[in-house]
Design a protein around this motif. Structure first.
Motif, mmCIF file in Angstrom:
data_model
loop_
_atom_site.group_PDB
_atom_site.id
_atom_site.type_symbol
_atom_site.label_atom_id
_atom_site.label_comp_id
_atom_site.label_asym_id
_atom_site.label_seq_id
_atom_site.Cartn_x
_atom_site.Cartn_y
_atom_site.Cartn_z
ATOM 1 N N CYS A 1 0.736 -1.335 -0.051
ATOM 2 C CA CYS A 1 -0.027 -0.008 -0.111
ATOM 3 C C CYS A 1 0.990 1.179 0.008
ATOM 4 O O CYS A 1 1.857 1.210 0.525
ATOM 5 N N HIS B 1 0.033 3.934 1.653
ATOM 6 C CA HIS B 1 -0.078 4.787 2.766
ATOM 7 C C HIS B 1 0.475 4.020 4.152
ATOM 8 O O HIS B 1 1.102 2.508 3.884
ATOM 9 N N LYS B 2 0.549 4.593 5.164
ATOM 10 C CA LYS B 2 1.229 4.097 6.342
ATOM 11 C C LYS B 2 0.353 4.030 7.517
ATOM 12 O O LYS B 2 0.573 4.807 8.569
ATOM 13 N N CYS B 3 -0.802 3.883 7.447
ATOM 14 C CA CYS B 3 -1.847 4.114 8.371
ATOM 15 C C CYS B 3 -1.433 3.225 9.619
ATOM 16 O O CYS B 3 -1.034 2.083 9.812
ATOM 17 N N TYR C 1 -2.724 1.792 12.185
ATOM 18 C CA TYR C 1 -3.447 0.562 12.710
ATOM 19 C C TYR C 1 -3.412 -0.389 11.827
ATOM 20 O O TYR C 1 -4.025 -1.539 12.091
ATOM 21 N N CYS C 2 -2.799 -0.537 10.717
ATOM 22 C CA CYS C 2 -2.852 -1.464 9.659
ATOM 23 C C CYS C 2 -1.439 -2.036 9.397
ATOM 24 O O CYS C 2 -0.641 -1.390 8.946
ATOM 25 N N VAL D 1 -0.592 -3.633 6.648
ATOM 26 C CA VAL D 1 -0.489 -3.545 5.216
ATOM 27 C C VAL D 1 0.571 -2.550 5.328
ATOM 28 O O VAL D 1 1.533 -2.515 4.180
ATOM 29 N N ALA D 2 0.544 -1.524 5.797
ATOM 30 C CA ALA D 2 1.304 -0.262 5.755
ATOM 31 C C ALA D 2 2.800 -0.816 5.652
ATOM 32 O O ALA D 2 3.727 -0.176 5.035
ATOM 33 N N GLY E 1 -4.186 -2.631 0.036
ATOM 34 C CA GLY E 1 -4.151 -1.697 -0.788
ATOM 35 C C GLY E 1 -5.414 -0.607 -0.297
ATOM 36 O O GLY E 1 -6.140 -0.897 0.154
ATOM 37 N N GLU E 2 -5.064 0.558 -0.999
ATOM 38 C CA GLU E 2 -6.048 1.512 -1.016
ATOM 39 C C GLU E 2 -6.727 1.527 -2.338
ATOM 40 O O GLU E 2 -5.977 2.087 -3.403
ATOM 41 N N ILE F 1 -9.953 5.507 2.193
ATOM 42 C CA ILE F 1 -9.656 6.539 3.330
ATOM 43 C C ILE F 1 -9.566 8.032 2.351
ATOM 44 O O ILE F 1 -9.708 9.068 2.790
HETATM 45 S S1 SF4 Z 1 -4.526 -0.892 3.449
HETATM 46 FE FE1 SF4 Z 1 -5.788 0.621 3.866
HETATM 47 S S2 SF4 Z 1 -5.868 1.052 6.185
HETATM 48 FE FE2 SF4 Z 1 -3.888 -0.137 5.384
HETATM 49 S S3 SF4 Z 1 -2.228 1.283 4.898
HETATM 50 FE FE3 SF4 Z 1 -3.159 1.008 2.823
HETATM 51 S S4 SF4 Z 1 -4.623 2.699 3.267
HETATM 52 FE FE4 SF4 Z 1 -4.201 2.432 5.287
#
Ligand code: SF4
Length: 331
Positions: A74, A76-78, A80-81, A83-84, A125-126, A161
Motif C-alpha cells: 500500500c 499509505h502508512k496507516c 493501525y494497519c 499492510v502499511a 491496498g487503497e 480513506i
Molecule cells: S491498506 Fe488501507 S488501512 Fe492499510 S495502510 Fe493502506 S490505506 Fe491504510
C-alpha cells in the motif's frame, strides 16, 4: 498469473496467500457471517471456543463474505494497519484482481448460490489509487460468477480513506464520482461505499493515516449530501480507539444525516503496527456496552449505526497484511 501459496483457517473462514507473477505475496479471504441475537449474542461474542462460532454461522445461501487485494502492499502508512509495513510495490491488474475472485469461487465449490456475496476490495491496498482496475473488476463480477455457473447476487464494497490526490492523478472527488456512478447506475444503489473516518479531529486523522493527505470529513459530508444516493447509504467507518475523539454533535452540525449516511463502529484489531503506535481499542467484545453507548449518540441524530465485535482475527495473527509480511520476509 497468481500462484496458490497457502491457506489459513479461522472458525468462520479462510485467509489465502497467493503470489503474483513478480513474486509478491497478496491475501484474499472467504468467510461466513456469524449472526446471533438476544442472550446468545454475549456467549458468541466472548467465547474463544470455535464450536460456539460454528454453531452460529450464517448459511452460504444467505450471506457470503469475501475480500480481495487491490495493490501489492500500500502507498499509505496507516498506524493501525499491518499492510502499511509492506511498502508499495505496484497496482494489481484487472486480471490479478479477477483471478483472486475466481480463486475464491473455485476454492469454495459447494457455494453454488447466495442471495448476498459481499466482496470487499479492501484486503491489501487503497483501492482509490487503482480506481479503474478496481471498478472494472466490480463491473465484471456477474460475468465471472455466471461463467463459473454460480447463482450469486453480489454486493461489492469499496472502502477508502479518500486521498486528496490518487496515484493515477485523480482527486478525492473524482473517486467519489466514479464509485457513485458504478453504485447508482450499474448496481442500482447496491454497492457498499465505506469511507474511513476514524476521528472527527482532522489532525488526529492525518496522524492515524500516517500523514496521508485525505479529504476532510466536512468536505466528504458536504459533497455526498449533494449526490443522489439510492438503496445503500454511504457508510462512514470509525475504528474506535482510546483518546481518539468522535464528536457526534460536530458531525451532525456539518451535515451528517441518515438519508445519505450510516456509521460503522469497528473495534481496533490488535495489529503489530497498532501496538507500535500505542493505539488501544476503545471497545471490543470485552466491553461491548461502550459501543452501544456511542452508537446511541448517532441514533439520537437519526443516523443508523452498525457495530460488530465478534471478529477475533487478531488472535490468530490473520489481520490484513500479516501473512504477506511473513511471506515477504521468507523470500
Ligand atoms: S491498506 Fe488501507 S488501512 Fe492499510 S495502510 Fe493502506 S490505506 Fe491504510
Amino acid at each position: 498469473m497468481l500462484k496458490f501459496k497457502n491457506a489459513f483457517y479461522l472458525p468462520s473462514g479462510r485467509v489465502f496467500l497467493l503470489e503474483t507473477g513478480d513474486g509478491f505475496g497478496i491475501e484474499c479471504t472467504e468467510m461466513r457471517d456469524v449472526a446471533v441475537d438476544g442472550k446468545l449474542h454475549k456467549d458468541v461474542r466472548t467465547s474463544n471456543d470455535p464450536h460456539v462460532i460454528w454453531n452460529h454461522l450464517v448459511d452460504y445461501k444467505d450471506k457470503w463474505l469475501l475480500t480481495v487485494s487491490t495493490q501489492k502492499g500500500c502507498n499509505h502508512k496507516c498506524q493501525y494497519c499491518d499492510v502499511a509495513n509492506l511498502g508499495f510495490h505496484g497496482n494489481l491488474s484487472v486480471t490479478e484482481i479477477q483471478d483472486q475472485i475466481k480463486f475464491l469461487l473455485e476454492s469454495t465449490p459447494y457455494m453454488t448460490k447466495t442471495q448476498k456475496a459481499k466482496i470487499g476490495f479492501a484486503r491489501m491496498g487503497e483501492p482509490a489509487h487503482n480506481l479503474y482496475n478496481v471498478l472494472a473488476s466490480v463491473l465484471s463480477l456477474y460475468d465471472i460468477s455466471k461463467s463459473m455457473n454460480r447463482d450469486i447476487t453480489w454486493l461489492p464494497c469499496f472502502n477508502s480513506i479518500l486521498p486528496r490526490k490518487t496515484y493515477e492523478g485523480l482527486t478525492g472527488y473524482d473517486v467519489i464520482d466514479n464509485v457513485l456512478d458504478v453504485k447508482e447506475n450499474w448496481y442500482d444503489g447496491f454497492l457498499h461505499f465505506q469511507i474511513s473516518v476514524n476521528s472527527t479531529d482532522e489532525n488526529k486523522r492525518k496522524e492515524l493515516f500516517g500523514g496521508a493527505d485525505v479529504l476532510t470529513i466536512e468536505e466528504i459530508i458536504k459533497y455526498i449530501n449533494k449526490q443522489n444516493i439510492k438503496n445503500r447509504t454511504v457508510t462512514l467507518n470509525f475504528i474506535v480507539m482510546k483518546g481518539v475523539p468522535i464528536d457526534v454533535n460536530y458531525l451532525s452540525k456539518i451535515g451528517l444525516n441518515g438519508e445519505k449516511f450510516a456509521v460503522k463502529l469497528i473495534p481496533l484489531n490488535n495489529t503489530v503496527n497498532a501496538g507500535e503506535h500505542s493505539l488501544e481499542t476503545y471497545a471490543n467484545y470485552n466491553n461491548y456496552e461502550e459501543l452501544i453507548v456511542l452508537s446511541e449518540k448517532f441514533k439520537e441524530k437519526g443516523v443508523p449505526v452498525i457495530y460488530d465485535a465478534i471478529a477475533k482475527c487478531e488472535e490468530a495473527g490473520l489481520c490484513c497484511g500479516q501473512l504477506a509480511q511473513i511471506y515477504q520476509k521468507k523470500i
